[in-house]
Design an enzyme around this catalytic site. Structure first.
Site, short mmCIF file in Angstrom:
data_model
loop_
_atom_site.label_atom_id
_atom_site.label_comp_id
_atom_site.label_asym_id
_atom_site.label_seq_id
_atom_site.Cartn_x
_atom_site.Cartn_y
_atom_site.Cartn_z
N LYS A 164 14.99 -3.32 -2.98
CA LYS A 164 13.54 -3.82 -3.43
C LYS A 164 12.77 -3.01 -4.26
CE LYS A 164 9.81 -6.38 -2.12
NZ LYS A 164 9.27 -6.00 -0.67
N VAL A 165 12.14 -3.34 -5.56
CA VAL A 165 11.44 -2.47 -6.36
C VAL A 165 10.20 -3.25 -6.77
CG1 VAL A 165 13.69 -1.55 -7.06
CG2 VAL A 165 12.53 -3.42 -8.31
N ALA A 223 1.13 -2.23 -8.45
CA ALA A 223 -0.37 -2.08 -8.25
C ALA A 223 -1.27 -1.33 -9.32
CB ALA A 223 -0.48 -1.40 -6.91
N HIS A 280 -0.58 -4.08 0.53
CA HIS A 280 -0.02 -4.33 1.96
C HIS A 280 -0.96 -4.57 2.93
CE1 HIS A 280 3.89 -4.21 -0.17
NE2 HIS A 280 4.40 -2.60 0.04
#
Length: 270
Positions: A54-55, A106, A146
């Site tokens: 996951k990146v 982000a 998140h």
């Protein structure tokens, strides 16, 4: 032989990958699981350390020679973007801003948004230290992701920009946050896609099956925050990026390349 998988300990990842990691997906191999924050996995993937990883979408320009983007398992959506938080100030002129990583989606969105009025200083800060650091004045502002969407008010912080809202209004597309990659020559991407889709479907069919695993790795989140997190980040794009998901990734990386922030990329699809 076991396949190595690296994801975050966040509830969306543990929910999605529970069945696969625990040998419940028929025909899938044994999985050797590593938990790590996305800034760590971005760097590890550049070194080719994992078979499945996951990146950040923002890291893809440096990874696609060695990895293939899978059309499932990641984090895209609407109403789920990063937030720019401050402790009362309303602008970033001369500010020191804490961000969770220099190749995170982000931060890429932040750079695109703030291009006309960049802050004075950027500091890379572990995610869990950002909100306390803004609250105590160590940083003038912080870029958070998140579960911080749900918890920042307890630090008495103010969201001066929702970057997901900005992105959606500007493009009409979902925001591409986290991607699942398969290492070329190590795992068949079509097979991996099938395994992950089965794992997602099993998680939705019986949410209680993964509950203990999710909560055990949720970094002290309250049950309601865990539920909000899963509901927001595990959605139709987790099962299948579809045309809108790939369009979102193309738009993000195309804008980044046009702005000179990242190299250009081609061939996102299988």
């Amino acid at each position: 032989m076991a396949l190595s998988l690296a994801v975050s300990p966040c509830p969306n990842d543990t929910f999605v990958f529970h069945a696969l990691v625990h040998g419940k997906v028929k025909g899938a191999p044994e999985i050797d699981l590593t938990f790590a924050d996305v800034d760590v996995t971005n760097t590890a993937a550049e070194k080719g350390e994992f078979d499945l990883v996951k990146v950040s979408y923002a890291a893809l320009p440096w990874l696609l020679d060695d990895y293939q983007l899978l059309p499932c398992g990641g984090a895209l959506g609407r109403g789920c973007g990063p937030l720019v938080l401050t402790n009362g100030r309303t602008d970033l002129a001369g500010a020191t801003v804490a961000v969770p990583g220099d190749r995170t989606t982000a931060y890429l969105l932040f750079r695109l948004w703030s291009a006309g009025n960049p802050p004075a200083n950027i500091e890379i800060v572990p995610f869990h230290e950002i909100m306390p650091g803004v609250a105590d004045g160590t940083y003038d502002a912080g870029l958070v992701i998140h579960e911080a969407r749900f918890t920042y008010p307890r630090y008495n912080l103010t969201a001066i920009q929702d970057l997901g809202e900005w992105w959606e209004q500007d493009t009409g597309l979902p925001i591409p946050l986290g991607a699942i990659l398969a290492k070329r020559g190590s795992v068949d991407p079509a097979q991996a896609t099938e395994w992950i889709r089965r794992s997602v479907s099993m998680a939705w069919a019986d949410p209680s099956a993964s509950e203990e695993f999710v909560v055990a790795n949720a970094q002290e989140m309250e049950p309601e925050v865990v539920k909000q997190h899963i509901d927001l980040y595990v959605n139709e794009f987790t099962l299948d990026l579809g045309d809108d998901g790939f369009a979102a990734a193309d738009a993000l990386l195309g804008r980044a390349a046009a702005a000179g922030i990242t190299p250009a990329v081609k061939g996102l699809t299988l």
